[in-house]
Design a protein around this motif. Structure first.
Motif, PDB file in Angstrom:
ATOM      1  N   VAL A  74       0.857  -1.186   0.000  1.00 22.30           N
ATOM      2  CA  VAL A  74       0.000   0.000   0.000  1.00 22.30           C
ATOM      3  C   VAL A  74       0.893   1.236   0.000  1.00 22.30           C
ATOM      4  O   VAL A  74       1.892   1.269   0.726  1.00 22.30           O
ATOM      5  N   HIS A  93      -4.728  13.945   3.045  1.00 24.58           N
ATOM      6  CA  HIS A  93      -3.468  14.416   3.626  1.00 24.58           C
ATOM      7  C   HIS A  93      -3.091  15.803   3.111  1.00 24.58           C
ATOM      8  O   HIS A  93      -2.336  16.519   3.759  1.00 24.58           O
ATOM      9  N   ASP A  97      -4.644   4.268   6.543  1.00 25.08           N
ATOM     10  CA  ASP A  97      -4.421   3.965   5.118  1.00 25.08           C
ATOM     11  C   ASP A  97      -3.750   2.595   4.972  1.00 25.08           C
ATOM     12  O   ASP A  97      -4.046   1.832   4.049  1.00 25.08           O
TER      13      ASP A  97
HETATM   14  N1  TRP Z   1       2.376  10.668   3.871  1.00 19.95           N
HETATM   15  C1  TRP Z   1       2.895  10.156   2.630  1.00 19.95           C
HETATM   16  C2  TRP Z   1       3.844  11.191   1.999  1.00 19.95           C
HETATM   17  O1  TRP Z   1       3.785  12.358   2.327  1.00 19.95           O
HETATM   18  C3  TRP Z   1       1.791   9.818   1.676  1.00 19.95           C
HETATM   19  C4  TRP Z   1       0.916   8.773   2.271  1.00 19.95           C
HETATM   20  C5  TRP Z   1      -0.314   8.981   2.805  1.00 19.95           C
HETATM   21  C6  TRP Z   1       1.196   7.386   2.399  1.00 19.95           C
HETATM   22  N2  TRP Z   1      -0.831   7.796   3.257  1.00 19.95           N
HETATM   23  C7  TRP Z   1       0.074   6.806   3.026  1.00 19.95           C
HETATM   24  C8  TRP Z   1       2.278   6.578   2.054  1.00 19.95           C
HETATM   25  C9  TRP Z   1       0.012   5.445   3.328  1.00 19.95           C
HETATM   26  C10 TRP Z   1       2.206   5.216   2.361  1.00 19.95           C
HETATM   27  C11 TRP Z   1       1.082   4.649   2.979  1.00 19.95           C
HETATM   28  O2  TRP Z   1       4.654  10.813   1.181  1.00 19.95           O
END
Ligand code: TRP
Ligand code: AMP
Length: 322
Positions: free
Chosen positions: A4, A41, A128
């Motif tokens: 994921v 996000h 997630d």
């Molecule tokens: N936070 C991650 C980034 O800024 C993006 C992301 C959101 C993510 N949810 C996730 C990555 C779940 C892996 C799994 O790059």
């Protein structure tokens, strides 16, 4: 092993996003993974609603254009289970551990207009991951701490309420593959930089623009081509980019060049050649919005089919009726 990962639509995607994320997502795995545009996000910092919508669509198209299995791509907010499980995980996480997240400390702590969601964001990211029983989470090094928190939350939830979640594995990212900004080679190439930033190669930049940016990349006055990240960050970055585009170790690439001009010209050609198929597939998809809608709806439905039973199990375990 289920993978994921998400990409936050906070800017036009870069060569760094392609090499460090999209290209890895497209590698064949035993089962199709779950890859989503993390639009929720993108609201943890100041955002413009219109730009969020257009960047979300563009990012989804780029995921499809990069060769990810069609049914593996979806938009996070189209699957309500993400936000729902995030709340249950906020009820599992401690303020202390959330306060220790480096990203929060750097981007938000102590600033009066920091959004509450920036503080709780790692709980959403844990949701997630845990919704899909993911073991593998391909992300860059800056996200390791968040994946570790997802692990901790899964372990704590299982211990407190009974076995509910698969505990994800932590695969630390290798430092290689970090694409640096062409004008400030000590910093990572970032999609959140202003659109006009000259050191950022965007996946959708035209070949001319890509070439111009590479030719203007910062090097140094000692005109020897050598791989040395400390003494020669600009040249090293070009060697790493050319190496990543052509599948050659950067040190080997260095041995082939005596002038910066030739190195830049070949790097520009390699970047253009690497991105060209993605750009033409993107153009095809952009010209056919109905097919894209269908693909994203199929991705969403598949994601819901996996996520909903996991959310239901967590909801029951924590003491709520589902
Ligand atoms: N936070 C991650 C980034 O800024 C993006 C992301 C959101 C993510 N949810 C996730 C990555 C779940 C892996 C799994 O790059
Ligand atoms: P970000 O752009 O930081 O939200 O990251 C989205 C994904 O792209 C993550 O998996 C990152 O590891 C990857 N990524 C972002 N920038 C780079 C970069 N400059 N070099 C390599 N990978 C990157």
């Amino acid at each position: 092993m289920t993978a994921v990962s998400g990409i936050t639509p906070s800017g036009h995607l870069t060569l760094g996003n392609y090499l460090g994320a999209l290209r890895r997502f497209a590698e064949p795995t035993d089962k199709p993974g779950f890859y989503f545009v993390a639009d929720l996000h993108a609201m943890t910092t100041l955002h413009d609603p219109k730009r969020l919508g257009s960047l979300t669509r563009e990012t989804a198209l780029l995921m499809l254009a990069s060769g990810l299995p069609d049914e593996s791509v979806f938009i996070q907010s189209a699957v309500p289970a993400h936000a729902q499980l995030a709340y249950l995980l906020e009820c599992t996480a401690y303020v202390g551990e959330l306060s220790r997240m480096v990203q929060y400390k750097e981007k938000g702590r102590g600033k009066p207009m920091t959004r509450g969601s920036l503080f709780t964001y790692p709980c959403l990211m844990a949701a997630d991951i845990l919704l899909y029983g993911a073991q593998r989470v391909p992300v860059g090094g800056d996200q390791d701490q968040h994946v570790e928190l997802a692990r901790d939350l899964a372990i704590r939830f299982n211990r407190t309420y009974g076995r509910t979640f698969v505990v994800p594995e932590l695969h630390r990212a290798t430092t290689a593959g970090r694409v640096r900004d062409l004008l400030t080679p000590t910093a990572k190439m970032s999609k959140s930089d202003p659109d006009e930033a000259g050191g950022v190669l965007r996946i959708l930049d035209s070949p001319d623009v890509l070439r111009r940016k590479v030719m203007r990349a910062v090097t140094d006055s000692d005109a020897t081509v050598r791989h040395d990240a400390v003494a020669k960050p600009g040249v090293t970055n070009l060697l790493e980019i050319l190496g990543a585009c052509t599948g050659t170790p950067p040190v080997e690439v260095a041995a082939r060049y005596t002038s910066y001009g030739d190195l830049k010209a070949d790097t520009a050609d390699a970047v253009v050649a690497l991105l060209e198929p993605v750009q033409s597939r993107y153009a095809e998809l952009a010209a056919d919005p109905r097919s894209v809608d269908k693909l994203l709806a199929a991705g969403r439905d598949r994601a819901i089919a996996f996520a909903q039973p996991q959310l239901d199990a967590a909801t029951r375990a924590i003491g709520l009726r589902s």
